[in-house]
Structure formats: C-alpha cells, structure tokens
Design a protein around this motif. Structure first.
Motif, PDB file in Angstrom:
ATOM      1  N   UNK A   1       0.802  -1.212   0.000  1.00  0.00           N
ATOM      2  CA  UNK A   1       0.000   0.000   0.000  1.00  0.00           C
ATOM      3  C   UNK A   1       0.839   1.267   0.000  1.00  0.00           C
ATOM      4  N   UNK A   2       2.166   1.115  -0.072  1.00  0.00           N
ATOM      5  CA  UNK A   2       3.067   2.270  -0.006  1.00  0.00           C
ATOM      6  C   UNK A   2       3.499   2.764  -1.386  1.00  0.00           C
ATOM      7  N   UNK A   3       2.949   2.177  -2.440  1.00  0.00           N
ATOM      8  CA  UNK A   3       3.257   2.585  -3.818  1.00  0.00           C
ATOM      9  C   UNK A   3       4.751   2.658  -4.104  1.00  0.00           C
ATOM     10  N   UNK A   4       5.508   1.656  -3.648  1.00  0.00           N
ATOM     11  CA  UNK A   4       6.938   1.574  -3.933  1.00  0.00           C
ATOM     12  C   UNK A   4       7.822   2.494  -3.138  1.00  0.00           C
ATOM     13  N   UNK A   5       7.243   3.249  -2.194  1.00  0.00           N
ATOM     14  CA  UNK A   5       8.045   4.192  -1.404  1.00  0.00           C
ATOM     15  C   UNK A   5       8.991   3.433  -0.465  1.00  0.00           C
ATOM     16  N   UNK A   6      10.026   4.118   0.049  1.00  0.00           N
ATOM     17  CA  UNK A   6      10.964   3.454   0.955  1.00  0.00           C
ATOM     18  C   UNK A   6      10.229   2.719   2.083  1.00  0.00           C
ATOM     19  N   UNK A   7      10.705   1.509   2.339  1.00  0.00           N
ATOM     20  CA  UNK A   7      10.090   0.677   3.360  1.00  0.00           C
ATOM     21  C   UNK A   7       9.021  -0.248   2.838  1.00  0.00           C
ATOM     22  N   UNK A   8       8.738  -0.177   1.530  1.00  0.00           N
ATOM     23  CA  UNK A   8       7.675  -1.010   0.982  1.00  0.00           C
ATOM     24  C   UNK A   8       8.096  -2.462   0.826  1.00  0.00           C
ATOM     25  N   UNK A   9       9.373  -2.741   0.934  1.00  0.00           N
ATOM     26  CA  UNK A   9       9.850  -4.139   0.872  1.00  0.00           C
ATOM     27  C   UNK A   9      10.466  -4.534   2.180  1.00  0.00           C
TER      28      UNK A   9
END
Length: 104
Positions: free
Chosen positions: A96-104
C-alpha cells in the motif's frame, strides 16, 4: 519488440544514469522507490562501477519486460483492460506504499 529493447532495456547502459538516479532521489526522499538512490550510493561506495550498476539495471529491465509480455499472453488477461495497466502499477504494491521506501 525492438522499441522495448532499445527504449526500455538498452537505455540502462548510460553510465551517468546511476548517479542521476541517486541525486534525484536525494532531493526527493519521499517519492516512490526513493530508497533506490541510497542503495546506488552504497553500492558505488563499496566499489561497484557505474557500468556494473547499468548491467544490473539492464538485466532487470529485460526480466521485467519479458515477464510482462508473458503475463499479457495469459488467456485470463482481458484484452480490453490491458491498455492502461501502467497507470495502475504503483497502486498494485501489496504494502500500500506505492513503492516508497520501506515497501519491501
């Protein structure tokens, strides 16, 4: 297909690109995939060359294009819904973070 190879895969061989990516995200740390810039900086600091990073990006681009084309050949894919898939890609991030840092 040649367009995909030339404009998506081989464009990753510009050795100035890794540094431009790092500089871009340093100025925009909240954008999707901004952590990519910091990762590039760390790899360069460890001795990776810009060409090393370009080769990795090129290989990843190929695998991505291939997987996408393969998926589009799936009989379950609705042909009418294929044309605007790129607009939905970031919203497909399971975090749900649209690839932003921390999304993985």
């Amino acid at each position: 297909m040649q367009h995909l190879w030339l404009e998506v895969i081989d464009t990753n061989m510009d050795e100035a690109v890794p540094q431009r990516i790092a500089a871009h995200y340093e100025k925009r740390p909240d954008e999707p995939f901004a952590d990519t810039g910091a990762a590039i900086g760390r790899l360069l600091a460890l001795g990776a060359t810009p060409r090393d990073l370009c080769l990795l990006m090129r290989g990843t681009a190929y695998e991505t294009v291939f997987a996408t084309l393969y998926a589009l050949g799936d009989p379950g894919v609705d042909g009418d819904g294929v044309f605007n898939l790129h607009e939905e890609l970031l919203t497909a991030d399971p975090s749900g973070m649209e690839g932003r840092p921390g999304s993985v």
